[in-house]
Write an enzyme that holds these catalytic residues in place. Structure first.
Site, short mmCIF file in Angstrom:
data_model
loop_
_atom_site.label_atom_id
_atom_site.label_comp_id
_atom_site.label_asym_id
_atom_site.label_seq_id
_atom_site.Cartn_x
_atom_site.Cartn_y
_atom_site.Cartn_z
N ASP A 15 0.89 -1.05 -0.05
CA ASP A 15 -0.01 -0.11 0.00
C ASP A 15 1.00 1.18 -0.13
O ASP A 15 1.89 1.26 0.55
CB ASP A 15 -0.85 -0.22 1.26
CG ASP A 15 -1.85 1.28 1.18
OD1 ASP A 15 -2.91 1.25 0.39
OD2 ASP A 15 -1.73 2.16 2.04
N HIS B 154 -4.88 3.38 7.14
CA HIS B 154 -4.29 4.72 6.51
C HIS B 154 -3.01 5.13 6.86
O HIS B 154 -2.50 6.17 6.70
CB HIS B 154 -5.05 5.94 6.49
CG HIS B 154 -6.48 6.12 5.43
ND1 HIS B 154 -6.22 6.02 4.13
CD2 HIS B 154 -7.62 5.90 5.74
CE1 HIS B 154 -7.51 5.85 3.73
NE2 HIS B 154 -8.26 6.01 4.62
N GLU C 218 1.07 5.61 0.70
CA GLU C 218 0.30 6.69 0.93
C GLU C 218 1.02 7.92 0.42
O GLU C 218 2.00 8.01 0.23
CB GLU C 218 0.54 6.95 2.77
CG GLU C 218 0.00 6.07 3.45
CD GLU C 218 -1.58 5.82 3.61
OE1 GLU C 218 -2.19 6.96 3.12
OE2 GLU C 218 -1.87 4.78 3.65
N ASP D 140 -2.53 -0.78 6.10
CA ASP D 140 -3.14 -1.43 5.18
C ASP D 140 -2.95 -2.39 4.49
O ASP D 140 -3.62 -3.31 4.00
CB ASP D 140 -3.59 -0.29 4.37
CG ASP D 140 -4.42 0.94 4.87
OD1 ASP D 140 -4.89 0.69 5.91
OD2 ASP D 140 -4.70 2.11 4.22
#
Length: 729
Positions: A543, A684, A545, A689
């Site tokens: 994942d 998040h 960000e 995640d």
């Protein structure tokens, strides 16, 4: 209508037809026997009672139907019910005994089945107890193996015959981290991991050659064959490797014995780069000392031989004496020059290990309290500092110092403190009150051999510290009217060992799903894995960000988190978690979502360093993400800049969820996790995640199999047909 009621209806109909047929036959017989006049008499006798006869005939069918129903219940339905109850007992863990009903034989059969069920449950309970005992023993053996491997001074790696890593100890992980060719963010994770290939570190030809030698010796009947070789890693390090076989086992009756065939091999790996450099330095010192000394000794010897001649002049005698003095002084200077490197070479032979300062202080406290009549406290310092020490002899030195304080200065209470000062580790042994000067003169700590109880070592405290490359002295501090003295031991620092950061629980809405590129484009790597079963693949679940939701318009990655799945298990200890300096402002509105502030990414590596490291972590795996289009877009926009290409096959848990739960309203990460009963830790955050997405994928794979989706190709093709894959946001 209940099952078997049709049999009752058929039975009643058959009985009714039989009665009607009997009446017809009886009428025909009467017609044949009676005269017409007799028939007239009979009809007149019956008169208008035909309806009554018909009613009596129909009424006779009621008991007939009841009798038939009883027979069907007794001999047909009762055995059928017993069969259903028996099948339920066979296929489930239901322990309810079958109800005896029906005929005597059927009831006896139900009793026998009940006895068999009771016997099965007794056997199952006994088996459960045996399994629990075996599980406890297996767990005990596992813990013993883990403890043994953690204490080994060499890296241990167990591989199958294809070179895939099946097991490794923490020392191997740390050593492979140091061997990494990739930037710091990878931390060596691209080299060491379950399911990864050992050939990313070791030369395949050397390993195969050693493997052939071991197999050859096995065939000759060798009891414990092994092979050794030295190899150079791609990063330029020298490794000494010892290979031993993992032999197959065959059972004969109750006995099991090892066969001559192999199922894998164990590698004991030792980084000898420093050792070889130290040996080379020792050779250089020895050669320099030998070559430099030979000529000076020859000159001095020649001068001495001439001096033995009584006929030489006084002037010549003085010149020869000057030669001897000069050569002796030269030898002295040479020895002084070579003493520091020779001492360093001596220290290089002393085995040091990485140890947390907190653990060293705790071990010292236990030793002091158990062997000396002292009260020992721990003073808060930088307990998280990592030291490179040989803990046994170091603690022996600490015990010696404490013993001297106890005997000669009558100290009854000591305090231990670990920390860091000017790039070196610090271990302080504190006591009060004292007169520092007199104590130092009286202790004589640096000259005496170490003595612990009745045991006297050949080493002094100074020897131990020199072999650590450290120092020790006595200091006095004045703090709040307290005059305390302490031994300060300077020790080398070790590289801190990283741990998975604790994540906080946060709940936010997922970012919007959108597909603005072809996620299903086939590559050569994808085609090579298309026919592989999903349960056999290795996955990297990741994942990202970002500063915003528009990577094509300048939003940058600020964190990448990933975890690996091998053999259907999430390897939480094999993770990638790295903050990235985006070299741009992080919008304040996004900070409450991902929790990443500008200060957190300051001085972090840029995407140019992080992406190659992440690419190495993903090697030989299938990439998985939730709403993978967004994350893959972020990666692909940086491929040209960083020089790496993510041509891995890609799966998306959002699309896979839409396949198995097509009637659900939401396929956001939160909704899927709630359906599977998973807790989202660190929502998040990239690593949080990634962890929950990995757990979701593990749950989805068997559900896909129920729908006939078993291979990577089938999963990709089915996902491509879902509604979410056809929508552009």
């Amino acid at each position: 209508m209940r099952r078997f009621d049709w049999r009752l209806a058929v039975g009643v109909a058959v009985v009714g037809l039989a009665c009607l047929l009997w009446l017809v036959v009886a009428g025909i017989l009467l017609w044949a026997v009676l005269d017409p006049a007799d028939w007239q008499t009979v009809l007149e006798a019956l008169g208008g009672k035909g309806g009554l006869l018909l009613f009596l005939w129909a009424g006779s069918l009621v008991p007939t139907a009841a009798a038939l129903r009883h027979l069907i219940d007794h001999y047909l339905r009762a055995p059928a019910k017993l069969a259903e109850e028996a099948r339920l007992l066979l296929e489930t863990d239901v322990q309810r005994l079958p109800t005896p009903r029906g005929s005597a034989e059927n009831r006896r059969l139900a009793e026998v089945i009940g006895q068999l069920v009771a016997q099965r449950e007794a056997l199952r309970e006994d088996m459960d107890q045996r399994v629990q005992a075996a599980s406890r023993q297996t767990e005990l053996e596992k813990n013993r193996l883990a403890a043994l491997m953690s204490e080994l001074t060499k890296s241990v790696v167990v591989c199958n015959l294809d070179g895939r890593i099946l097991l490794y100890n923490n020392r191997a992980r740390l050593q492979f981290r140091r061997l990494s060719r990739l930037p710091t963010p990878a931390g060596g994770a691209e080299l060491m991991g379950l399911g990864r290939s050992i050939y990313t570190v070791l030369d395949r030809k050397l390993v195969n050659h050693a493997l052939e030698n071991v197999q050859r010796r096995l065939r000759r009947g060798a009891g414990a064959p092994s092979a050794q070789f030295v190899t150079t890693t791609p990063s330029g390090k020298l490794l000494r490797v010892q290979m031993t076989p993992v032999r197959d086992v065959e059972t004969s009756g109750k006995e099991a014995r090892a066969t001559d065939s192999m199922t894998g091999f164990v590698l004991l790996i030792e980084n000898i780069t420093d050792e070889m450099q130290a040996d080379a330095e020792k050779d250089r010192i020895l050669t320099s000392l030998t070559e430099g000394t030979r000529s000076r000794l020859a000159n001095a010897r020649a001068a001495a031989e001439v001096l033995e001649d009584p006929a030489i002049s006084e002037q010549m005698r003085e010149r020869l004496l000057d030669v001897i003095r000069e050569e002796v002084h030269g030898l002295s200077r040479r020895i002084d020059e070579l003493q520091p490197p020779s001492s360093a070479a001596l220290r290089s032979r002393w085995p040091l290990e990485d140890m947390l300062g907190e653990d060293l202080v705790e071990a010292g406290m236990r030793r002091l309290e158990s062997e000396l009549d002292l009260q020992v406290d721990v003073e808060p310092g930088n307990q998280a500092v990592w030291l490179k020490v040989e803990s046994f002899t170091l603690l022996q030195a600490v015990l010696h110092l404490a013993g001297r304080l106890h005997e000669r200065c009558r100290v009854r209470k000591l305090t231990l403190r670990a920390g860091e000062q000017s790039g070196q580790g610090v271990l302080d042994l504190i006591w009060m009150p004292c007169d520092g000067a007199s104590d130092k003169a009286e202790l004589g700590w640096d000259q005496e051999p170490i003595q612990v109880g009745s045991e006297t070592l050949s080493l002094t405290v100074r020897d131990v510290l020199e072999r650590h490359g450290g120092e020790c002295w006595i200091e006095q501090e004045i703090n709040d009217a307290r005059h305390r003295c302490f031994f300060r031991l300077l020790l080398p620092l070790a590289t801190p060992q990283e741990e998975l950061p604790a994540a906080t629980f946060m709940r936010y809405e997922s970012r919007p799903e959108y597909y603005d590129f072809d996620l299903f484009q086939a590559t050569e790597r994808t085609r090579g894995l298309d026919d592989s079963p999903l349960v056999e693949l290795a996955y990297t679940v990741f994942d990202t960000e970002t500063t915003g939701l528009n990577p094509a318009e300048g939003d940058e990655i600020i964190q990448i988190g990933a975890v690996r799945i091998v053999n259907g298990k999430v390897l939480t200890h094999e993770f990638f978690d790295q903050l990235v300096d985006p070299k741009r402002i992080i919008p304040p509105a996004s900070i409450p979502i991902h929790g990443i502030t500008p200060d957190m990414v300051k001085d972090q590596p840029t995407i140019d360093e992080v992406l190659p490291a992440f690419h190495g972590f993903c090697q030989d795996t299938v990439l998985v993400a939730h709403n993978a289009a967004f994350d893959m877009r972020c990666l692909q926009l940086k491929e040209k800049r960083t020089g790496v290409r993510f041509d891995h096959p890609v799966l998306d848990t959002l699309l896979l969820s839409a396949l198995v739960h097509e009637n659900q309203d939401s396929h956001r990460l939160e909704a899927i996790a709630e359906r599977f009963g998973l807790t989202i830790i660190g929502r998040h955050t990239a690593i949080g995640d990634a962890m929950v997405t990995a757990e979701i994928l593990v749950q989805l794979i068997p559900l896909l199999a129920e729908k006939g989706i078993h291979t990577l190709r089938q999963a990709r093709e089915a996902a491509q047909k879902t509604y979410y894959a056809r929508v552009n946001y």
